[in-house]
Design a protein around this motif. Structure first.
Motif, PDB file in Angstrom:
ATOM      1  N   ARG A 102       0.837  -1.192   0.000  1.00  0.00           N
ATOM      2  CA  ARG A 102       0.000   0.000   0.000  1.00  0.00           C
ATOM      3  C   ARG A 102       0.873   1.244   0.000  1.00  0.00           C
ATOM      4  NH1 ARG A 102      -3.798  -0.407   5.044  1.00  0.00           N
ATOM      5  NH2 ARG A 102      -1.803  -1.017   5.967  1.00  0.00           N
ATOM      6  N   PRO A 103       0.513   2.275  -0.761  1.00  0.00           N
ATOM      7  CA  PRO A 103       1.321   3.500  -0.780  1.00  0.00           C
ATOM      8  C   PRO A 103       1.302   4.191   0.574  1.00  0.00           C
ATOM      9  CG  PRO A 103      -0.761   3.830  -1.933  1.00  0.00           C
ATOM     10  CD  PRO A 103      -0.641   2.365  -1.662  1.00  0.00           C
ATOM     11  N   LEU A 104       2.377   4.865   0.899  1.00  0.00           N
ATOM     12  CA  LEU A 104       2.539   5.554   2.176  1.00  0.00           C
ATOM     13  C   LEU A 104       2.228   7.037   2.006  1.00  0.00           C
ATOM     14  CD1 LEU A 104       3.639   5.557   5.145  1.00  0.00           C
ATOM     15  CD2 LEU A 104       5.893   6.058   4.145  1.00  0.00           C
ATOM     16  N   LEU A 105       1.367   7.574   2.865  1.00  0.00           N
ATOM     17  CA  LEU A 105       1.050   8.999   2.861  1.00  0.00           C
ATOM     18  C   LEU A 105       2.049   9.704   3.775  1.00  0.00           C
ATOM     19  CD1 LEU A 105      -1.052  11.140   1.840  1.00  0.00           C
ATOM     20  CD2 LEU A 105      -2.165  10.875   4.069  1.00  0.00           C
ATOM     21  N   ARG A 106       2.890  10.553   3.184  1.00  0.00           N
ATOM     22  CA  ARG A 106       3.943  11.239   3.942  1.00  0.00           C
ATOM     23  C   ARG A 106       3.496  12.656   4.264  1.00  0.00           C
ATOM     24  NH1 ARG A 106       7.497  10.180  -1.140  1.00  0.00           N
ATOM     25  NH2 ARG A 106       5.491  10.952  -1.849  1.00  0.00           N
ATOM     26  N   ILE A 107       3.402  12.964   5.548  1.00  0.00           N
ATOM     27  CA  ILE A 107       2.944  14.281   5.967  1.00  0.00           C
ATOM     28  C   ILE A 107       4.060  15.026   6.693  1.00  0.00           C
ATOM     29  CG2 ILE A 107       0.606  13.380   6.211  1.00  0.00           C
ATOM     30  CD1 ILE A 107       0.959  13.656   9.272  1.00  0.00           C
TER      31      ILE A 107
ATOM     32  N   LYS B 105       2.897   8.523   7.615  1.00  0.00           N
ATOM     33  CA  LYS B 105       4.149   8.780   8.347  1.00  0.00           C
ATOM     34  C   LYS B 105       4.435  10.272   8.418  1.00  0.00           C
ATOM     35  CE  LYS B 105       9.132   7.827   8.260  1.00  0.00           C
ATOM     36  NZ  LYS B 105      10.233   7.160   7.517  1.00  0.00           N
ATOM     37  N   TYR B 106       4.795  10.737   9.615  1.00  0.00           N
ATOM     38  CA  TYR B 106       5.215  12.128   9.799  1.00  0.00           C
ATOM     39  C   TYR B 106       6.717  12.232   9.552  1.00  0.00           C
ATOM     40  CZ  TYR B 106       6.791  16.333  12.261  1.00  0.00           C
ATOM     41  OH  TYR B 106       7.400  17.521  12.582  1.00  0.00           O
TER      42      TYR B 106
END
Length: 330
Positions: free
Chosen positions: A59-64, A95-96
């Motif tokens: 699954r793609p990672l949402l980077r914030i 992920k922050y």
């Protein structure tokens, strides 16, 4: 044909019996091999060799991330909660990614290394100009009319002023902004100073200082390293509340008029990476946060807001104009 393993395998035994169990196991496996059919299994029923097995799609990672406008400890706590909440609501890993400074956040967004960033007014405009397809998702309720606070050391001799013209008292003083790219700690304070006829060269030493963050500005003015400085109202109030700002040592001398400031900005390709409609789902998730939910309440409290509301690029035209006037946007 029915096969069964020797009862020895079902027992818990000492070293001697363990050896017997091992021998029995070997005999059983040999017997099993002898009686199984040697003809190939029909297509589709065999075991896929490890070398040919296809790994599950990751699954793609949402980077914030966010501009580092306050101390790292608070930012790690806040955006750790944000990452957890978004992951629960959207069903994707989040992920922050901490940033070293304001410019780094803009650069990482431009290169596509960050998907969603909490920008200030100026950095948000800079980021969107560099990524034209990016999306403004939301702002806090307090960002519609945000304010800067000019503060002074109580032993500096400076006093609270009634209007913008009173900022002329800062000429010849040791003065510090926050980050060079801060909207509330540099951009708009410099604009208001210019309206009062105060130029940067008018400060002691011929130039102002740049502390790097609002927390640092308060600490430097409170210590007496600088006579005065400018910070955002939300951090100033928070510092008074938690005792980091000592009223006996540092005080507010002027509050600015309001202007639009912080906002969430997302990359324009999130629907391609996460699926159709993902950007809207992300926006709706942020807009749905309410104090009635314990985790969302903690997030909103750290943001100093009651809720997030919709925002549009047009609201930040004034910020872009001032940014061009002082040379921060070209």
């Amino acid at each position: 044909m029915r096969l069964s393993l020797p009862r020895t395998l079902a027992r818990t035994a000492g070293p001697g019996r363990e050896r017997s169990a091992a021998v029995a196991t070997g005999l059983s496996l040999a017997l099993l091999t002898a009686v199984l059919p040697t003809t190939p299994l029909p297509p589709g029923l065999g075991v896929i060799p490890a070398a040919q097995a296809q790994p599950a799609k990751q699954r793609p990672l949402l980077r914030i991330s966010a501009i580092p406008d306050q101390n790292p400890e608070k930012l790690n706590r806040l955006y750790g909660l944000v990452a957890s909440e978004l992951s629960q609501q959207l069903g994707v890993p989040v992920k922050y990614v901490p940033m070293t400074d304001y410019a780094a956040a803009v650069t990482a967004f431009r290169t596509g290394d960050l998907d969603l960033v909490w920008f200030g007014g100026l950095t948000g405009v800079q980021a969107r100009l560099q990524k034209p397809n990016s999306r403004v998702l939301a702002q806090r309720d307090i960002d519609v009319s945000f304010k800067s606070i000019f503060i002074a050391n109580t032993r500096s001799g400076l006093k609270p002023v009634r209007n913008i013209d009173g900022l002329r008292e800062l000429k010849g003083r040791r003065f510090t902004f926050g980050s060079e790219s801060s909207t509330s700690g540099r951009l708009m304070p410099q604009y208001f100073l210019a309206q009062a006829g105060v130029k940067l060269k008018d400060f002691a030493g011929g130039a102002p200082g740049f502390s790097g963050s609002h927390d640092a500005t308060i600490a430097l003015v409170q210590s007496g390293a600088y006579d005065a400085g400018a910070v955002n109202e939300q951090v100033w109030r928070s510092s008074l509340h938690n005792g980091k700002a000592n009223r006996a040592k540092v005080m507010a001398i002027w509050k600015s008029p309001g202007y639009p400031d912080y906002h969430w900005i997302a990359q324009g390709n999130l629907d391609t990476r996460f699926g159709k409609g993902f950007t809207v789902k992300l926006q709706q998730a942020i807009l749905s946060w309410r104090p009635s939910d314990p985790q969302q309440k903690a997030i909103l409290s750290l943001f100093g807001a009651q809720q997030f509301i919709q925002a549009s690029p047009g609201e930040y035209k004034r910020i872009e104009q001032v940014g061009r006037e002082i040379g921060k946007i070209r």
